[in-house]
Design an enzyme around this catalytic site. Structure first.
Site, PDB file in Angstrom:
ATOM      1  N   HIS A  98     -46.757   3.694  45.599  1.00 56.42           N
ATOM      2  CA  HIS A  98     -45.336   3.888  45.278  1.00 56.42           C
ATOM      3  C   HIS A  98     -44.644   2.535  45.170  1.00 56.42           C
ATOM      4  CE1 HIS A  98     -45.304   3.100  49.583  1.00 56.42           C
ATOM      5  NE2 HIS A  98     -43.998   2.836  49.512  1.00 56.42           N
ATOM      6  N   ASP A 100     -40.549   1.295  46.182  1.00 56.36           N
ATOM      7  CA  ASP A 100     -39.541   1.855  47.087  1.00 56.36           C
ATOM      8  C   ASP A 100     -38.292   2.314  46.339  1.00 56.36           C
ATOM      9  OD1 ASP A 100     -41.140   1.371  49.329  1.00 56.36           O
ATOM     10  OD2 ASP A 100     -40.449  -0.708  49.443  1.00 56.36           O
ATOM     11  N   HIS A 257     -47.227  -0.329  46.015  1.00 62.45           N
ATOM     12  CA  HIS A 257     -47.954  -0.653  47.236  1.00 62.45           C
ATOM     13  C   HIS A 257     -48.422   0.611  47.943  1.00 62.45           C
ATOM     14  CE1 HIS A 257     -43.680  -0.509  48.459  1.00 62.45           C
ATOM     15  NE2 HIS A 257     -44.095  -0.176  49.671  1.00 62.45           N
ATOM     16  N   ARG A 272     -39.740  -3.665  58.715  1.00 66.07           N
ATOM     17  CA  ARG A 272     -39.454  -3.863  57.291  1.00 66.07           C
ATOM     18  C   ARG A 272     -37.969  -4.079  57.057  1.00 66.07           C
ATOM     19  NH1 ARG A 272     -40.770   0.392  52.511  1.00 66.07           N
ATOM     20  NH2 ARG A 272     -38.539   0.747  52.558  1.00 66.07           N
TER      21      ARG A 272
HETATM   22  C1  SIN Z   1     -44.291   0.569  53.151  1.00 61.54           C
HETATM   23  O1  SIN Z   1     -43.333  -0.192  53.125  1.00 61.54           O
HETATM   24  O2  SIN Z   1     -44.501   1.374  52.261  1.00 61.54           O
HETATM   25  C2  SIN Z   1     -45.240   0.495  54.343  1.00 61.54           C
HETATM   26  C3  SIN Z   1     -46.294  -0.511  54.134  1.00 61.54           C
HETATM   27  C4  SIN Z   1     -47.215  -0.630  55.336  1.00 61.54           C
HETATM   28  O3  SIN Z   1     -46.910  -0.116  56.407  1.00 61.54           O
HETATM   29  O4  SIN Z   1     -48.260  -1.271  55.198  1.00 61.54           O
END
Ligand code: SIN
Length: 281
Positions: A98, A100, A257, A272
């Site tokens: 995906h 974000d 990602h 994050r």
């Molecule tokens: C994400 O931001 O999608 C999570 C990425 C992760 O936890 O590695």
């Protein structure tokens, strides 16, 4: 500063920079240029407290308080991606390809992810270059999508693409469902020109793109499925092995990602933060 690419199309590890200290304009500019070129940049041994992480985030854009996801109780600008050791056979935050929040009018430009606690093995993250994906689109697929928009909607994550109803989601992540703003249909160009680099990236989202504008869901499906498969061909991603204090900064406009959920029995915690973007063109 040393910049070492980690894969053919995406990703570079940067050393010789201390992210814990305020960065001068020259270093900040070099990091922005590295991000525009490599799309995801990695740092080791930079244990960031939350104020430092927000300061690093601001190097790339204004900190964006993300909607729909419950933030960390420590700071409303931080999402804590946590899976506890006892949480087994569950769906994790980001556990599908995906980008974000592509269903927003102005999806985020990128994010900073800082490792706090990492399993002894597993829990890597993948990023796939959508510039490489766009540049190598088969001719017939390019002809089918060039100049067209994909429709992005937040709701499917809660219905079509969500984990099966009987599968738990990591309890640290609470997504608000049924939000009218997330359920609004949002057209964005499938070939998205990057405002900084001028390069075009494939901009479809296996979680949030529901159809191609001007086509039905049924007509769109085979085209979107081919785009999704092409977007993550093994040549396009890099894979990052986390270590405590590692930091990843990615461009959400030109990458997908995927958080690999292969570490049942271990605790994993990352913080994050997100920086704001513009309406895709
Ligand atoms: C994400 O931001 O999608 C999570 C990425 C992760 O936890 O590695």
């Amino acid at each position: 500063m040393k910049i070492e690419p980690v894969a053919g199309h995406i990703g570079a590890e940067i050393s010789g920079v201390d992210l814990k200290e305020p960065l001068g304009e020259e270093v900040a500019e070099a990091l922005r240029a590295a991000l525009a070129q490599y799309l995801v940049i990695f740092f080791r041994d930079q244990p960031l407290d939350i104020p430092s992480q927000k300061r690093v985030t601001e190097v790339f854009g204004p900190v964006l308080r993300v909607p729909y996801v419950q933030p960390s109780k420590d700071d409303p600008d931080v999402v804590a991606g946590l899976k506890e050791a006892e949480e087994r056979k569950i769906y994790v935050f980001g556990g599908d390809w995906h980008s974000d929040f592509s269903f927003l009018e102005q999806p985020p430009a990128g994010s900073v992810l800082a490792a706090v606690e990492i399993p002894p093995y597993g829990g890597d993250t993948l990023w796939s270059s959508q510039v490489a994906a766009w540049e190598t689109l088969p001719d017939d697929l390019r002809a089918a999508v060039e100049g067209r928009n994909a429709i992005h909607v937040g709701a499917p994550h809660g219905t079509r693409y969500a984990p099966p109803k009987d599968m738990a989601v990591s309890k640290s992540i609470k997504m608000q469902r049924g939000d009218p703003a997330a359920d609004e249909e949002r057209p964005h160009p499938i070939g998205r020109r990057h405002v900084t680099s001028g390069r075009t990236a494939l901009f479809v989202n296996p979680i949030y793109s529901v159809r191609i504008e001007g086509m039905s869901v049924e007509e769109s499906r085979p085209i979107l499925q081919r785009l999704y498969a092409h977007a993550v061909r093994p040549e396009f991603p890099c894979r990052f092995r986390w270590s405590p204090g590692a930091v990843a900064i990615w461009d959400n406009r030109a990458t997908l990602h995927y958080a690999i959920n292969d570490y049942d029995g271990s605790r994993r915690l990352l913080h994050r933060t997100t920086f704001a973007g513009e309406r895709p063109v």
